[in-house]
Design a protein around this motif. Structure first.
Motif, PDB file in Angstrom:
ATOM      1  N   ALA A   1      59.176  15.264 -43.764  1.00  0.00           N
ATOM      2  CA  ALA A   1      59.828  15.084 -42.459  1.00  0.00           C
ATOM      3  C   ALA A   1      60.440  13.685 -42.407  1.00  0.00           C
ATOM      4  O   ALA A   1      59.804  12.716 -42.822  1.00  0.00           O
ATOM      5  N   VAL A   2      61.672  13.585 -41.899  1.00  0.00           N
ATOM      6  CA  VAL A   2      62.291  12.260 -41.818  1.00  0.00           C
ATOM      7  C   VAL A   2      61.901  11.540 -40.537  1.00  0.00           C
ATOM      8  O   VAL A   2      61.905  10.313 -40.476  1.00  0.00           O
ATOM      9  N   ASN A   3      61.578  12.327 -39.499  1.00  0.00           N
ATOM     10  CA  ASN A   3      61.183  11.703 -38.235  1.00  0.00           C
ATOM     11  C   ASN A   3      60.416  12.706 -37.381  1.00  0.00           C
ATOM     12  O   ASN A   3      60.042  13.780 -37.856  1.00  0.00           O
ATOM     13  N   LEU A   4      60.181  12.352 -36.130  1.00  0.00           N
ATOM     14  CA  LEU A   4      59.485  13.242 -35.199  1.00  0.00           C
ATOM     15  C   LEU A   4      60.503  13.830 -34.233  1.00  0.00           C
ATOM     16  O   LEU A   4      61.514  13.190 -33.927  1.00  0.00           O
ATOM     17  N   VAL A   5      60.233  15.038 -33.743  1.00  0.00           N
ATOM     18  CA  VAL A   5      61.136  15.674 -32.783  1.00  0.00           C
ATOM     19  C   VAL A   5      60.374  15.893 -31.468  1.00  0.00           C
ATOM     20  O   VAL A   5      59.220  16.329 -31.485  1.00  0.00           O
ATOM     21  N   PRO A   6      60.975  15.548 -30.322  1.00  0.00           N
ATOM     22  CA  PRO A   6      60.299  15.795 -29.041  1.00  0.00           C
ATOM     23  C   PRO A   6      60.082  17.292 -28.831  1.00  0.00           C
ATOM     24  O   PRO A   6      60.944  18.106 -29.167  1.00  0.00           O
ATOM     25  N   VAL A   7      58.923  17.654 -28.288  1.00  0.00           N
ATOM     26  CA  VAL A   7      58.624  19.062 -28.001  1.00  0.00           C
ATOM     27  C   VAL A   7      58.339  19.240 -26.510  1.00  0.00           C
ATOM     28  O   VAL A   7      57.876  18.303 -25.844  1.00  0.00           O
ATOM     29  N   SER A   8      58.635  20.442 -25.985  1.00  0.00           N
ATOM     30  CA  SER A   8      58.503  20.664 -24.545  1.00  0.00           C
ATOM     31  C   SER A   8      57.124  21.180 -24.146  1.00  0.00           C
ATOM     32  O   SER A   8      56.739  21.078 -22.987  1.00  0.00           O
ATOM     33  N   GLN A   9      56.408  21.789 -25.099  1.00  0.00           N
ATOM     34  CA  GLN A   9      55.083  22.349 -24.800  1.00  0.00           C
ATOM     35  C   GLN A   9      54.232  22.313 -26.065  1.00  0.00           C
ATOM     36  O   GLN A   9      54.774  22.411 -27.166  1.00  0.00           O
ATOM     37  N   ALA A  10      52.931  22.256 -25.890  1.00  0.00           N
ATOM     38  CA  ALA A  10      52.015  22.459 -27.011  1.00  0.00           C
ATOM     39  C   ALA A  10      51.023  23.555 -26.630  1.00  0.00           C
ATOM     40  O   ALA A  10      50.715  23.743 -25.446  1.00  0.00           O
TER      41      ALA A  10
ATOM     42  N   SER B   1      61.007  34.064 -33.268  1.00  0.00           N
ATOM     43  CA  SER B   1      61.833  35.217 -33.611  1.00  0.00           C
ATOM     44  C   SER B   1      62.458  35.853 -32.378  1.00  0.00           C
ATOM     45  O   SER B   1      63.680  36.036 -32.326  1.00  0.00           O
ATOM     46  N   ALA B   2      61.630  36.186 -31.402  1.00  0.00           N
ATOM     47  CA  ALA B   2      62.130  36.891 -30.216  1.00  0.00           C
ATOM     48  C   ALA B   2      62.812  35.932 -29.243  1.00  0.00           C
ATOM     49  O   ALA B   2      63.768  36.312 -28.568  1.00  0.00           O
ATOM     50  N   CYS B   3      62.324  34.687 -29.152  1.00  0.00           N
ATOM     51  CA  CYS B   3      62.876  33.736 -28.184  1.00  0.00           C
ATOM     52  C   CYS B   3      63.888  32.776 -28.811  1.00  0.00           C
ATOM     53  O   CYS B   3      64.684  32.176 -28.088  1.00  0.00           O
ATOM     54  N   GLY B   4      63.833  32.586 -30.114  1.00  0.00           N
ATOM     55  CA  GLY B   4      64.707  31.594 -30.741  1.00  0.00           C
ATOM     56  C   GLY B   4      64.241  30.167 -30.518  1.00  0.00           C
ATOM     57  O   GLY B   4      65.022  29.219 -30.623  1.00  0.00           O
ATOM     58  N   ALA B   5      62.953  30.015 -30.184  1.00  0.00           N
ATOM     59  CA  ALA B   5      62.390  28.670 -30.086  1.00  0.00           C
ATOM     60  C   ALA B   5      62.099  28.153 -31.493  1.00  0.00           C
ATOM     61  O   ALA B   5      62.290  28.874 -32.473  1.00  0.00           O
ATOM     62  N   ARG B   6      61.645  26.890 -31.581  1.00  0.00           N
ATOM     63  CA  ARG B   6      61.433  26.276 -32.891  1.00  0.00           C
ATOM     64  C   ARG B   6      60.039  25.695 -32.991  1.00  0.00           C
ATOM     65  O   ARG B   6      59.733  24.686 -32.356  1.00  0.00           O
ATOM     66  N   SER B   7      59.217  26.356 -33.777  1.00  0.00           N
ATOM     67  CA  SER B   7      57.851  25.856 -33.957  1.00  0.00           C
ATOM     68  C   SER B   7      57.370  26.171 -35.357  1.00  0.00           C
ATOM     69  O   SER B   7      57.662  27.231 -35.902  1.00  0.00           O
ATOM     70  N   ASN B   8      56.621  25.253 -35.931  1.00  0.00           N
ATOM     71  CA  ASN B   8      55.816  25.563 -37.102  1.00  0.00           C
ATOM     72  C   ASN B   8      54.490  26.133 -36.623  1.00  0.00           C
ATOM     73  O   ASN B   8      54.190  26.103 -35.432  1.00  0.00           O
ATOM     74  N   PHE B   9      53.693  26.680 -37.559  1.00  0.00           N
ATOM     75  CA  PHE B   9      52.308  26.979 -37.221  1.00  0.00           C
ATOM     76  C   PHE B   9      51.635  25.633 -37.017  1.00  0.00           C
ATOM     77  O   PHE B   9      51.527  24.854 -37.966  1.00  0.00           O
TER      78      PHE B   9
ATOM     79  N   ARG C   1      59.352  16.570 -37.800  1.00  0.00           N
ATOM     80  CA  ARG C   1      60.522  17.452 -37.928  1.00  0.00           C
ATOM     81  C   ARG C   1      60.581  17.991 -39.364  1.00  0.00           C
ATOM     82  O   ARG C   1      61.143  17.374 -40.251  1.00  0.00           O
ATOM     83  N   TYR C   2      59.945  19.133 -39.568  1.00  0.00           N
ATOM     84  CA  TYR C   2      59.999  19.794 -40.885  1.00  0.00           C
ATOM     85  C   TYR C   2      59.976  21.291 -40.619  1.00  0.00           C
ATOM     86  O   TYR C   2      59.894  21.734 -39.462  1.00  0.00           O
ATOM     87  N   GLY C   3      60.074  22.049 -41.696  1.00  0.00           N
ATOM     88  CA  GLY C   3      59.929  23.502 -41.571  1.00  0.00           C
ATOM     89  C   GLY C   3      60.917  24.098 -40.594  1.00  0.00           C
ATOM     90  O   GLY C   3      62.122  23.877 -40.686  1.00  0.00           O
TER      91      GLY C   3
END
Lengths: 135, 408
Positions: free
Chosen positions: B35-44, B146-154, B171-173
């Protein structure tokens, strides 16, 4: 004569131990009896074998997110592999290794790590250098 | 990894010891995945069931809470391991319940919302197209991607917690466009008809794909799956293949065409009726005895609760039957009378748990349950490793088997 295997930079500190190898995959939840410290899934190629203090060498990680906590729990109880080497780790196992401080490496330059290393081989794993030495 | 000024401050401990742990954890993981950096996320969303957390994990959480940890973004939880209103009858111990109680207390101190659900995309706040999130539970991740088009790793529990504390994730995967393109192209020749068929399709596709880093695109579907069908498809695919993302050509938001996910150049691999039958043949047969029937994995939606209730209406079960749903759906299903109907037939509806992460081995042993029947392709996969002999059937056939005591 010892051999050196280059891999991607991994997680954790340098560790030494005996290899337990299979061309199979890994999930702490699906495959293990974590109290007895053995592989408990009948279909697994290491079924019945103890993983305690071994350096596991497997193909990839599969299955659920639970393994991330489980490595920490296993490490705290002291019934845990010394390190895990994969051809390709998944995110969960890497995250679990980071929490548990369990050495983990993957992506070996010379090919399939499950054929490069044999069960019983004595290994030195250096995740920060991305290097595994087979003695 | 490149860190912002604020992230450097976190790493230096200027925002407390908990955030320092969190960002240090994220850097370790991020470096392993380049990962080159961190990405802000809206929920965990955190998986934190007591069985996998154990006493060491709870102590770790309590220590973070003691250090003043507070989440920076909305953070929710996966199913619990104990329904605190119903655990002794299942053979669960006070120790198990205590781990759960301590977990809940520690999480609440950190500002975590105890939603206890793996169907948050149906009941809490579904992510939107392009939304970066840090979700746990493979079923939640694959559905959201898949269904929502959101972006998350496991995101395993510790990493989801780290993301909740920093409001970011490495920010990877699947946070990167290039990893969301299809790598395998499956064409179905047999149309799924009901929930279990979708689970079977997911299991076969997941088994074929077989790695976190493969992205299947499926074509040839003549029907648009419902949210529940997509839920079973995804949960099974993730369970059998460790797959975090799939596309359905012409259906899911990132694959309005095969070309959108670069699927045209890939060789076609067929998933035939024979493939699906071969998978089904691994699980159970007519006249096999059944000890327990389980509806779970994922937790049931209100629509599934209604369907189960209709099948249970006026029946008497010869086997144990366990139904797991979220606290949100449980409240609705109680109000609408479904819980009462299901339980009148002799089943038990559990709230905020999921069967496989509630000490399945121990409750199986305590109740003498070995032969388990479910309509979830995911759960029959997991429980094979937990001392069960699992069988798979449709919801209708599961209820019929519960009435007869054997597979019909």
């Amino acid at each position: 004569m010892s051999r050196e295997l280059k891999c991607h930079k991994g997680i954790g500190d340098k560790v030494e131990g005996k290899a337990l190898v299979a061309d199979d995959n890994f999930s702490a939840r699906y495959d293990l009896d974590r109290i007895k410290g053995v592989f408990s899934r009948k279909a697994h190629k290491l079924y019945g074998q103890s993983y305690k203090d071994k350096i596991l060498v497997l193909n990839t990680a599969k299955g659920g997110v639970a393994s991330a906590w489980m490595l920490h729990e296993m490490k705290t109880r002291g019934i845990c592999p010394k390190a895990i080497l994969f051809n390709t780790a998944n995110t969960i196992l890497a995250q679990g290794a980071a929490l548990a401080d369990l050495p983990m490496c993957d992506r070996f330059e010379d090919g399939d790590v499950t054929t490069l290393i044999k069960s019983g081989d004595h290994l030195i794993v250096d995740p920060q250098a991305g290097l595994v030495t087979v003695k | 990894m490149k860190l912002s000024e604020e992230e450097h401050a976190m790493l230096a401990g200027e925002q407390g010891a908990a955030r320092r742990w969190a960002i240090d954890h994220q850097i370790k993981v991020g470096e392993m995945f380049d990962a080159v950096n961190l990405v802000p996320v809206s929920q965990a969303h955190m998986m934190i069931d007591p069985e996998s957390v154990g006493d060491p994990g709870v102590s770790f959480l309590e220590d973070l809470a003691d250090k003043g940890a507070q989440v920076a973004i909305p953070m929710i939880t996966d199913p619990r391991g104990v329904d605190l209103n119903y655990y002794r009858p299942l053979g669960q111990t006070e120790e198990m319940a205590d781990i759960d109680r301590r977990t809940i207390a520690a999480c609440e101190r950190m500002g975590i919302l105890m939603t206890n659900t793996c169907v948050n995309y149906q009941t809490i706040m579904p992510p939107v197209l392009g939304d970066h999130v840090a979700y746990g539970d493979t079923g939640v991740v694959i559905y959201s991607n898949s269904a929502c088009g959101a972006r998350s790793n496991f995101e395993g529990g510790p990493s989801a917690l780290a993301a909740g504390l920093t409001g970011r994730t490495p920010r990877y995967g699947l946070h990167l466009d290039e990893n969301r393109q299809a790598t395998r192209r499956f064409r179905v020749t047999e149309q799924p008809r009901e929930l279990t068929d979708w689970g079977v399709l997911g299991a076969v596709a997941g088994t074929k794909a077989g790695s976190y880093w493969e992205v299947p695109v499926i074509e040839g579907l003549e029907v648009v799956p419902t949210s529940d069908e997509m839920k079973h498809l995804g949960a099974a695919m993730a369970s059998y293949g460790s797959t975090p993302l799939f596309h359905l050509a012409g259906i899911t938001p990132e694959a309005q065409s095969l070309a959108d996910v670069a699927g045209e150049a890939l060789p076609v691999e067929y998933i035939s009726a024979d493939d699906l039958d071969a998978f089904r043949s691994n699980f159970g047969a007519r006249e096999d005895k059944v000890d327990v029937v389980v509806f779970a994995a994922p937790q049931l939606s209100i629509v599934e609760m209604q369907a189960v209730a209709r099948l249970c209406d006026g029946q008497k079960f010869a086997t144990a039957v366990i139904v797991c749903t979220s606290p949100q759906v449980y409240a609705d299903a109680t109000r609408m009378g479904f819980v009462a109907t299901i339980e009148s037939a002799g089943a038990k509806v559990l709230e905020g748990t999921c069967f496989y992460n509630q000490y399945a081995r121990e409750i199986g042993e305590a109740n003498g349950w070995t032969r388990l029947l479910s309509n979830s392709a995911k759960i029959v996969n997991i429980l094979g490793g937990y001392g069960y002999e699992p069988a798979l059937a449709s919801m209708e056939d599961c209820v019929a088997a519960a009435i007869a005591g054997e597979i019909q």
